[in-house]
Design an enzyme around this catalytic site. Structure first.
Site, PDB file in Angstrom:
ATOM      1  N   PRO A   1       0.834  -1.217   0.000  1.00 20.17           N
ATOM      2  CA  PRO A   1       0.000   0.000   0.000  1.00 20.17           C
ATOM      3  C   PRO A   1       0.863   1.260   0.000  1.00 20.17           C
ATOM      4  CG  PRO A   1      -0.037  -1.075   2.150  1.00 20.17           C
ATOM      5  CD  PRO A   1       0.681  -2.006   1.238  1.00 20.17           C
TER       6      PRO A   1
ATOM      7  N   LYS B   1      -5.507  -7.901   9.115  1.00 16.78           N
ATOM      8  CA  LYS B   1      -6.751  -8.297   9.765  1.00 16.78           C
ATOM      9  C   LYS B   1      -6.523  -8.605  11.247  1.00 16.78           C
ATOM     10  CE  LYS B   1      -8.858 -10.117   5.522  1.00 16.78           C
ATOM     11  NZ  LYS B   1      -9.372 -11.308   4.825  1.00 16.78           N
TER      12      LYS B   1
ATOM     13  N   SER C   1     -13.826 -13.194   1.561  1.00 19.18           N
ATOM     14  CA  SER C   1     -13.335 -13.600   2.878  1.00 19.18           C
ATOM     15  C   SER C   1     -14.369 -13.453   3.999  1.00 19.18           C
ATOM     16  CB  SER C   1     -12.076 -12.806   3.243  1.00 19.18           C
ATOM     17  OG  SER C   1     -12.351 -11.440   3.347  1.00 19.18           O
TER      18      SER C   1
ATOM     19  N   GLY D   1       2.842   4.544   1.006  1.00 19.74           N
ATOM     20  CA  GLY D   1       3.440   5.077   2.225  1.00 19.74           C
ATOM     21  C   GLY D   1       4.196   4.084   3.083  1.00 19.74           C
ATOM     22  N   VAL D   2       4.420   2.846   2.598  1.00 18.21           N
ATOM     23  CA  VAL D   2       5.125   1.873   3.447  1.00 18.21           C
ATOM     24  C   VAL D   2       6.629   1.887   3.205  1.00 18.21           C
ATOM     25  CG1 VAL D   2       3.132   0.354   3.668  1.00 18.21           C
ATOM     26  CG2 VAL D   2       4.728  -0.005   1.781  1.00 18.21           C
TER      27      VAL D   2
END
Length: 770
Positions: free
Chosen positions: A352, A718, A675, A354-355
């Site tokens: 994602p 999660k 999921s 900004g990592v």
């Protein structure tokens, strides 16, 4: 006496074109009023009256906008063009004068009378006629104005009227003068006007010839100067006081130690260039090409860092976490050190925004001791951006790959291809296909840029690509890259990154001394959880910068102020009301409600699946802005429970008498994915059996019609979401057991993972009293 022809004919109005008799020409028509007139002519005897309109800019015309004198033509051919207009081939028959124009339906018509030429003194007419023929011959000698077939007609012409008509049709005479020639009925006057036109045309031809001679003299002068320069070079060469430009370039080319094929090609181009005048366009093209060959690195390379410990120290100094990429670079260095030769890997960092994908690539270059090159592929849609243009095109240059290597000055830089998932395609080609050769270790040793037209070795370049998603990357391109997934940061990781990197960086940017500001862990946690919602740390950096700027204002006003200790209360005072509230878990065990886990682009989140049953006719209602895949998961969950109703002590007939409403809150937010399958199944079974679902348990997994639990992605994010709202028990698919090791130990220790391969395990752990 000659009989005058009179006809009622459709009128074709022309803009800026005068038609004469005794000539064949092509006309284009597109206005509806003209097209209708052509259709009428085509439906009768193919005769029409062609007349010029006075104002060529008018689209919609009136009777007063047309001249009264025109030409009656015979239409020989009508061709319909793609844009709905038509092209006519017509033969001019005779001049005619309209009595008037009438709009007949959708086209103009006119009664026209043939114009009969009035003759004067035969001797005068013959004199004018001979003079006109002589002038036409002189124009033809000075500069050819007529096609060969027209010349033959003019030479054999014995009728003065016909001579004027044919010549006027082919000379570039002003249209208003042509109209005068067309309207003049008295032959001596017509010949006099025609002679004046010929005289003007003859003067123009002489001027054009004079201009051409002047240009030719300038060219001869340039050739003379080139010859003299070459003689001067030869004299200097004999004296030994000068080295020619060609020799200097040849020395540079030989010093580059180019591959044999490339060297032979560029020396051949140099020889060809040396024989050209420097003022020619081809000379400049070849000179630019040779300069590019010389400026590109062919053997120049930087020396890699020999100490693995030093490389690891640099990577750890610049970034916290990101262990996978650090480990992969360390492996590459170790193998390179042992083998002394290794094809560089092609790495794809996926994660994602900004990592730290782009910044870690820069750190890799620093750790390896290599040059760093970055190009952004976002929005690139032209294949020439990668492969370049052929040098024959004006302004052609190599593609961005070679351009970056030229700027780096070495053949082994770290080359970052940023946002590779944003590459698009249009009529100019497919850049992704061009990247197949660049990013294939088996092919890129002989990469051919169109401008260079010679192989170039990219095998020593360490290519690193970045992407937010793999879905839009073509499969053949993805297959050539080694994918390393960079997941979102945990709260602890973000806090540590802020303390080590972001706070010192922002403090220096605003000019605050180190002893004037400090952040508590609580303050950083408040910023992370209350003012940002992201997987990376980009917004976190902005918010810390905002706090530092507000403290800097206080320091600028009072330099003697004490150190500001930023805590939770200070953050709320400086940044205002919290923008994001923490996810709230269920406060009690409930029937028909189950907590699920979802992955988003900014990290993990929890969602509550609500199921309500009412008397009805077996209808199923799905709300909450669910995607197609999520709707199908709900259908699969209901079908499984219906097929196993007796096992769970549910009356099979109840489904036909009950409407089921499945809702996922936050209806403005789109939701999709498989999921949530087991979460929906749990909530549905709870609603039909009346058994409550435990509030301290969350779950994620796809369900099949046979009740199998299939694996999911984003387990780390999660799990963090569940921990954030205080849930300690998580049901996950059995096949995701291997992914648990990637979750930080500090998080893993607070969670109890329940692995399920079948929904029976899910129901046993989630439903109370089942």
């Amino acid at each position: 006496m000659q009989e005058i022809r009179t006809n009622l004919l459709p009128v074709i109005a022309m803009r800026g074109k005068t038609v004469f008799p005794d000539s064949a020409l092509t006309l284009d028509a597109g206005r509806s009023i003209t097209l209708n007139a052509i259709r009428r002519a085509g439906a009768s005897d193919m005769l029409a009256f062609v007349v010029r309109q006075k104002d060529t800019s008018l689209i919609d015309i009136k009777e007063s906008d047309l001249f009264m004198v025109g030409t009656v033509v015979k239409i020989k051919q009508i061709t319909t063009l793609p844009n709905a207009s038509v092209r006519l081939i017509v033969n001019g028959l005779y001049r005619a004068r309209a009595r008037g124009y009438r709009l007949d339906g959708s086209a103009y018509t006119a009664v026209v009378d043939e114009i009969v030429t009035e003759h004067g003194d035969d001797t005068l007419e013959e004199a004018y006629f001979r003079t006109a023929r002589d002038m036409i011959r002189e124009i033809q000698i000075t500069e050819s104005k007529f096609p060969k077939d027209v010349i033959a007609v003019l030479e054999s012409c014995t009728d003065p009227d016909a001579l004027i008509n044919v010549a006027a049709s082919n000379l570039r005479i002003r249209e208003d003068v042509k109209q005068e020639l067309l309207e003049e009925e008295y032959l001596p006057s017509r010949l006099r006007l025609f002679e004046k036109c010929l005289n003007d045309e003859l003067e123009i031809a002489k001027i054009e010839k004079s201009i051409a001679n002047t240009v030719r003299q300038n060219i001869d002068k340039n050739q003379k100067e080139y010859f003299l320069r070459e003689q001067l070079k030869a004299i200097h060469s004999e004296l030994g006081d000068d080295v020619s430009e060609t020799d200097k370039l040849r020395e540079k080319i030989l010093a580059k130690k180019l591959p044999k094929e490339t060297e032979e090609k560029v020396l051949a181009e140099l020889t060809r260039m040396s024989k050209m005048p420097s003022s020619t366009p081809d000379y400049n093209v070849l000179r630019g090409y040779i300069d590019w060959i010389i400026d590109l690195p062919w053997t120049e390379e930087t020396k890699d860092t020999e100490s693995l410990a030093d490389a690891e120290a640099i990577l750890n100094e610049d970034h916290y976490g990101l262990e996978k990429i650090k480990e992969r670079i360390t492996e590459y260095l170790a193998v390179l050190k042992l083998t002394k030769s290794l094809k560089a890997p092609i790495l794809c960092l996926v994660g994602p925004p900004g990592v730290g994908k782009t910044s870690i690539a820069r750190s890799v270059a620093r750790a390896l001791g290599r040059k760093f090159v970055r190009i952004s592929l976002g929005g690139v849609r032209d294949e020439a951006e990668i492969r370049g243009h052929r040098k024959t095109y004006v302004g052609a240059i190599p593609g961005r790959i070679l351009y970056g290597l030229k700027n780096a000055g070495s053949i082994n830089p770290v080359f970052l291809l940023d946002e590779i998932d944003k590459v698009s395609t249009d009529i100019h080609g497919d850049p992704a296909s061009a990247l197949l050769e660049v990013l294939d270790p088996e092919q890129n040793a002989t990469f051919r840029d169109r401008y260079l037209e010679a192989p170039y070795d990219l095998s020593k370049v360490l290519f690193i690509t970045t992407a937010n998603s793999l879905d839009t990357i073509p499969a053949p391109l993805l297959d050539r890259m080694e994918t390393i997934e960079l997941t979102g940061y945990t709260l602890e990781e973000k806090r540590e990154i802020a303390k080590r990197y972001l706070v010192p960086k922002k403090r220096k940017e605003v000019g605050l001394p180190e002893d004037k500001i400090s952040f508590t862990d609580g303050a950083l946690d408040t910023i992370i959880e209350g003012y940002t919602m992201e997987a990376g740390v980009r917004n976190l950096e902005r918010q810390i910068g905002s706090v530092c700027r507000k403290i800097a204002v206080q320091y600028a006003k009072r330099p003697e102020m004490e150190q500001v200790r930023v805590d939770k209360k200070t953050v709320e005072e400086l940044l205002g009301v919290r923008r994001f509230l923490p996810d709230a878990g269920r406060e009690e065990d409930e029937v028909g409600a189950a907590t699920g886990l979802a992955w988003t682009a900014v990290g993990g989140t929890t969602l509550t699946i609500e199921v309500s049953t009412v008397k009805g006719h077996g209808n199923i209602l799905l709300t909450g802005r669910l995607g197609d895949v999520m709707k199908e998961s709900a259908q699969a969950a209901i079908s499984y429970i219906r097929s196993n109703a007796e096992h769970y002590q549910i009356d099979p007939d109840v489904f036909d008498k009950t409407d089921v409403h499945i809702h996922v809150p936050e209806g403005a937010t789109p939701k999709d994915g498989p999921s949530a399958g087991i979460t929906m199944a749990t909530a549905i079974l709870s609603a039909f059996t009346g058994k409550a679902v435990r509030k301290d348990i969350a779950m994620t997994g796809e369900i099949t019609l046979r009740g199998k639990v299939l694996p999911i992605g984003g387990l780390k994010e999660k799990s963090l979401a569940a921990r954030r709202i205080g849930i300690s028990n998580i049901i996950v698919p059995e096949e995701n057991k291997k992914d648990v090791t990637e979750i930080p130990e500090s998080v893993r220790g607070d969670l109890n993972f329940i692995f399920a391969s079948d929904v029976s395990t899910v129901f046993q752990n989630a439903l109370i009293g089942l």
